[in-house]
Design a protein around this motif. Structure first.
Motif, PDB file in Angstrom:
ATOM      1  N   LEU A 173       3.596  -9.850   4.245  1.00  0.00           N
ATOM      2  CA  LEU A 173       4.846  -9.573   5.012  1.00  0.00           C
ATOM      3  C   LEU A 173       4.911  -8.254   5.481  1.00  0.00           C
ATOM      4  O   LEU A 173       4.048  -7.370   5.225  1.00  0.00           O
ATOM      5  CB  LEU A 173       6.001  -9.741   3.921  1.00  0.00           C
ATOM      6  CG  LEU A 173       6.110 -11.179   3.106  1.00  0.00           C
ATOM      7  CD1 LEU A 173       6.934 -11.242   2.057  1.00  0.00           C
ATOM      8  CD2 LEU A 173       6.330 -12.412   4.108  1.00  0.00           C
ATOM      9  N   LEU A 174       5.787  -8.090   6.120  1.00  0.00           N
ATOM     10  CA  LEU A 174       6.087  -6.541   6.846  1.00  0.00           C
ATOM     11  C   LEU A 174       4.734  -6.131   7.600  1.00  0.00           C
ATOM     12  O   LEU A 174       4.521  -5.033   7.455  1.00  0.00           O
ATOM     13  CB  LEU A 174       6.392  -5.628   5.584  1.00  0.00           C
ATOM     14  CG  LEU A 174       7.599  -5.929   4.917  1.00  0.00           C
ATOM     15  CD1 LEU A 174       7.921  -4.737   3.946  1.00  0.00           C
ATOM     16  CD2 LEU A 174       8.964  -6.027   5.733  1.00  0.00           C
ATOM     17  N   LEU A 226      13.656  -3.597   2.873  1.00  0.00           N
ATOM     18  CA  LEU A 226      13.492  -5.046   2.304  1.00  0.00           C
ATOM     19  C   LEU A 226      14.459  -6.036   2.388  1.00  0.00           C
ATOM     20  O   LEU A 226      14.661  -7.244   1.935  1.00  0.00           O
ATOM     21  CB  LEU A 226      13.460  -4.803   0.462  1.00  0.00           C
ATOM     22  CG  LEU A 226      12.625  -3.853  -0.132  1.00  0.00           C
ATOM     23  CD1 LEU A 226      12.759  -3.679  -1.509  1.00  0.00           C
ATOM     24  CD2 LEU A 226      11.102  -4.199   0.233  1.00  0.00           C
ATOM     25  N   ALA A 227      15.416  -5.440   3.332  1.00  0.00           N
ATOM     26  CA  ALA A 227      16.563  -6.400   3.752  1.00  0.00           C
ATOM     27  C   ALA A 227      16.282  -7.854   4.286  1.00  0.00           C
ATOM     28  O   ALA A 227      16.750  -8.802   4.183  1.00  0.00           O
ATOM     29  CB  ALA A 227      17.548  -5.800   4.551  1.00  0.00           C
ATOM     30  N   SER A 228      14.778  -7.819   5.345  1.00  0.00           N
ATOM     31  CA  SER A 228      14.407  -8.985   5.576  1.00  0.00           C
ATOM     32  C   SER A 228      13.568  -9.986   5.071  1.00  0.00           C
ATOM     33  O   SER A 228      13.257 -11.016   5.450  1.00  0.00           O
ATOM     34  CB  SER A 228      13.594  -8.404   6.927  1.00  0.00           C
ATOM     35  OG  SER A 228      12.430  -7.777   6.479  1.00  0.00           O
ATOM     36  N   LEU A 229      13.512  -9.695   3.738  1.00  0.00           N
ATOM     37  CA  LEU A 229      12.789 -10.388   2.780  1.00  0.00           C
ATOM     38  C   LEU A 229      13.643 -11.487   2.116  1.00  0.00           C
ATOM     39  O   LEU A 229      14.629 -11.479   1.926  1.00  0.00           O
ATOM     40  CB  LEU A 229      12.168  -9.635   1.636  1.00  0.00           C
ATOM     41  CG  LEU A 229      11.195  -8.357   2.129  1.00  0.00           C
ATOM     42  CD1 LEU A 229      10.700  -7.869   0.863  1.00  0.00           C
ATOM     43  CD2 LEU A 229      10.089  -8.987   2.999  1.00  0.00           C
ATOM     44  N   VAL A 235      -4.838   5.136   1.302  1.00  0.00           N
ATOM     45  CA  VAL A 235      -4.616   4.148   0.426  1.00  0.00           C
ATOM     46  C   VAL A 235      -3.977   2.998   1.320  1.00  0.00           C
ATOM     47  O   VAL A 235      -3.219   3.056   2.322  1.00  0.00           O
ATOM     48  CB  VAL A 235      -3.545   4.146  -0.437  1.00  0.00           C
ATOM     49  CG1 VAL A 235      -2.995   3.294  -1.321  1.00  0.00           C
ATOM     50  CG2 VAL A 235      -4.120   5.359  -1.608  1.00  0.00           C
ATOM     51  N   VAL A 236      -4.443   1.835   1.134  1.00  0.00           N
ATOM     52  CA  VAL A 236      -3.888   0.328   1.728  1.00  0.00           C
ATOM     53  C   VAL A 236      -2.922  -0.180   0.935  1.00  0.00           C
ATOM     54  O   VAL A 236      -3.458  -0.769  -0.206  1.00  0.00           O
ATOM     55  CB  VAL A 236      -5.252  -0.365   2.126  1.00  0.00           C
ATOM     56  CG1 VAL A 236      -4.351  -1.527   2.904  1.00  0.00           C
ATOM     57  CG2 VAL A 236      -6.057   0.260   3.107  1.00  0.00           C
ATOM     58  N   VAL A 237      -1.666  -0.402   1.284  1.00  0.00           N
ATOM     59  CA  VAL A 237      -0.490  -1.087   0.541  1.00  0.00           C
ATOM     60  C   VAL A 237      -0.252  -2.206   1.276  1.00  0.00           C
ATOM     61  O   VAL A 237       0.063  -2.396   2.626  1.00  0.00           O
ATOM     62  CB  VAL A 237       0.807  -0.199   0.449  1.00  0.00           C
ATOM     63  CG1 VAL A 237       1.702  -0.772  -0.612  1.00  0.00           C
ATOM     64  CG2 VAL A 237       0.417   1.265  -0.207  1.00  0.00           C
ATOM     65  N   THR A 238       0.075  -3.402   0.762  1.00  0.00           N
ATOM     66  CA  THR A 238       0.250  -4.692   1.070  1.00  0.00           C
ATOM     67  C   THR A 238       1.505  -5.229   0.125  1.00  0.00           C
ATOM     68  O   THR A 238       1.463  -5.182  -1.127  1.00  0.00           O
ATOM     69  CB  THR A 238      -0.758  -5.741   1.312  1.00  0.00           C
ATOM     70  OG1 THR A 238      -1.251  -5.922  -0.006  1.00  0.00           O
ATOM     71  CG2 THR A 238      -1.981  -5.275   2.153  1.00  0.00           C
ATOM     72  N   LEU A 239       2.368  -5.965   0.913  1.00  0.00           N
ATOM     73  CA  LEU A 239       3.407  -6.779   0.222  1.00  0.00           C
ATOM     74  C   LEU A 239       3.169  -7.991   0.697  1.00  0.00           C
ATOM     75  O   LEU A 239       3.093  -8.497   1.940  1.00  0.00           O
ATOM     76  CB  LEU A 239       4.774  -6.110   0.831  1.00  0.00           C
ATOM     77  CG  LEU A 239       5.931  -6.968   0.278  1.00  0.00           C
ATOM     78  CD1 LEU A 239       6.125  -6.943  -1.192  1.00  0.00           C
ATOM     79  CD2 LEU A 239       7.133  -6.641   0.997  1.00  0.00           C
ATOM     80  N   HIS A 277       7.593 -11.663  -5.252  1.00  0.00           N
ATOM     81  CA  HIS A 277       6.622 -10.981  -4.363  1.00  0.00           C
ATOM     82  C   HIS A 277       5.682  -9.999  -4.991  1.00  0.00           C
ATOM     83  O   HIS A 277       5.952  -9.596  -6.326  1.00  0.00           O
ATOM     84  CB  HIS A 277       7.627  -9.981  -3.151  1.00  0.00           C
ATOM     85  CG  HIS A 277       8.507 -10.766  -2.391  1.00  0.00           C
ATOM     86  ND1 HIS A 277       9.585 -11.455  -2.888  1.00  0.00           N
ATOM     87  CD2 HIS A 277       8.260 -10.917  -1.018  1.00  0.00           C
ATOM     88  CE1 HIS A 277      10.197 -12.016  -1.793  1.00  0.00           C
ATOM     89  NE2 HIS A 277       9.223 -11.686  -0.717  1.00  0.00           N
ATOM     90  N   VAL A 278       4.659  -9.653  -4.393  1.00  0.00           N
ATOM     91  CA  VAL A 278       3.537  -8.798  -4.993  1.00  0.00           C
ATOM     92  C   VAL A 278       3.411  -7.542  -4.239  1.00  0.00           C
ATOM     93  O   VAL A 278       3.040  -7.886  -3.025  1.00  0.00           O
ATOM     94  CB  VAL A 278       2.421  -9.529  -5.321  1.00  0.00           C
ATOM     95  CG1 VAL A 278       1.245  -8.898  -6.035  1.00  0.00           C
ATOM     96  CG2 VAL A 278       2.596 -10.811  -6.113  1.00  0.00           C
ATOM     97  N   ILE A 279       3.393  -6.287  -4.734  1.00  0.00           N
ATOM     98  CA  ILE A 279       2.820  -5.197  -4.054  1.00  0.00           C
ATOM     99  C   ILE A 279       1.519  -4.661  -4.524  1.00  0.00           C
ATOM    100  O   ILE A 279       1.157  -4.584  -5.687  1.00  0.00           O
ATOM    101  CB  ILE A 279       3.754  -3.956  -4.041  1.00  0.00           C
ATOM    102  CG1 ILE A 279       5.035  -4.008  -3.415  1.00  0.00           C
ATOM    103  CG2 ILE A 279       3.224  -2.868  -3.725  1.00  0.00           C
ATOM    104  CD1 ILE A 279       6.016  -3.228  -3.673  1.00  0.00           C
TER     105      ILE A 279
END
Length: 223
Positions: A55-56, A93-96, A43-47, A101-103
């Motif tokens: 991001l990330l 998530l501290a750097s966001l 599974v490929v997850v993106t934020l 945002h969307v996952i």
């Protein structure tokens, strides 16, 4: 996501599920695992931000799986949905930057083609760190729920009690404490906290209240 969370405070952990549904079971099943890799690892997850900026970069999403599958087992997707849970800690998530945002999660095209895939993303609003007791209670409740998912009953109890101290109306915290004590085998405290939760239910709870009363009675008989 767990608890239908749409707002996440900076520093708050987040648990979310990726669920696969086969809406064309009449045409057969879908092979999920290949010969060497379980589907959870494929599974490929993106934020992303709301405008699509990823991001990330380099973030190890698979390291955040609640239950890691090591070996493929030739599983297929039929009538029963497939599910996996990711847990992001507050530091993840501290750097966001606060904002929408969307996952998204997707499968490689060799499993199922993009042209026949419908993806429903998880939309989140990242908020600045909490400044009120009610919002701090929300963060502590999230910490308790994540700890409970991981089986860390001591941390779950501590965080849930902190949430209640900040906001006595966080009824979910009562059940987390009760369930955690029960998992530890401390049925005396489990019954006491289930009863506290029972007191929050009004007559309209109906069958649910009756089932909970029966469950408490069953636990009490084991004391």
């Amino acid at each position: 996501s767990h608890g239908n969370v749409s707002r996440v405070f900076t520093g708050q952990p987040l648990a979310f599920d990726v669920i696969l549904l086969n809406l064309e079971t009449s045409t057969g099943t879908i092979a999920l695992d290949d010969e060497t890799t379980p589907w959870e690892q494929r599974v490929v997850v993106t934020l992303t931000t709301s405008d699509g900026t990823v991001l990330l970069g380099g973030f190890s999403w698979h390291a955040r799986l609640l239950n890691r599958v090591i070996e493929p087992s030739h599983r297929v997707l039929g009538v029963t949905p497939a599910r996996l849970t990711f847990i992001l800690d507050g530091v993840d998530l501290a750097s966001l930057t606060p904002g929408p945002h969307v996952i998204n999660a997707s499968l490689p095209p060799e499993i199922v083609g993009a042209e026949v895939t419908r993806i429903i993303p998880l939309r989140l609003d990242i908020a600045p760190p909490p400044t009120t007791d009610a919002d701090r209670a929300i963060v502590n409740l999230a910490i308790a729920e994540v700890a409970a998912l991981r089986g860390d009953t001591i941390r779950a109890i501590d965080a849930a009690k902190t949430a209640l101290a900040l906001d006595p109306l966080q009824d979910r915290a009562l059940t987390i404490v009760a369930e955690s004590y029960e998992a530890e085998g401390d049925l005396v405290d489990a019954v006491a906290w289930y009863e506290r939760y029972l007191e929050t239910l009004d007559a309209e709870a109906g069958d649910y209240r009756q089932r909970l009363e029966a469950y408490i009675d069953a636990l009490r008989r084991q004391l």
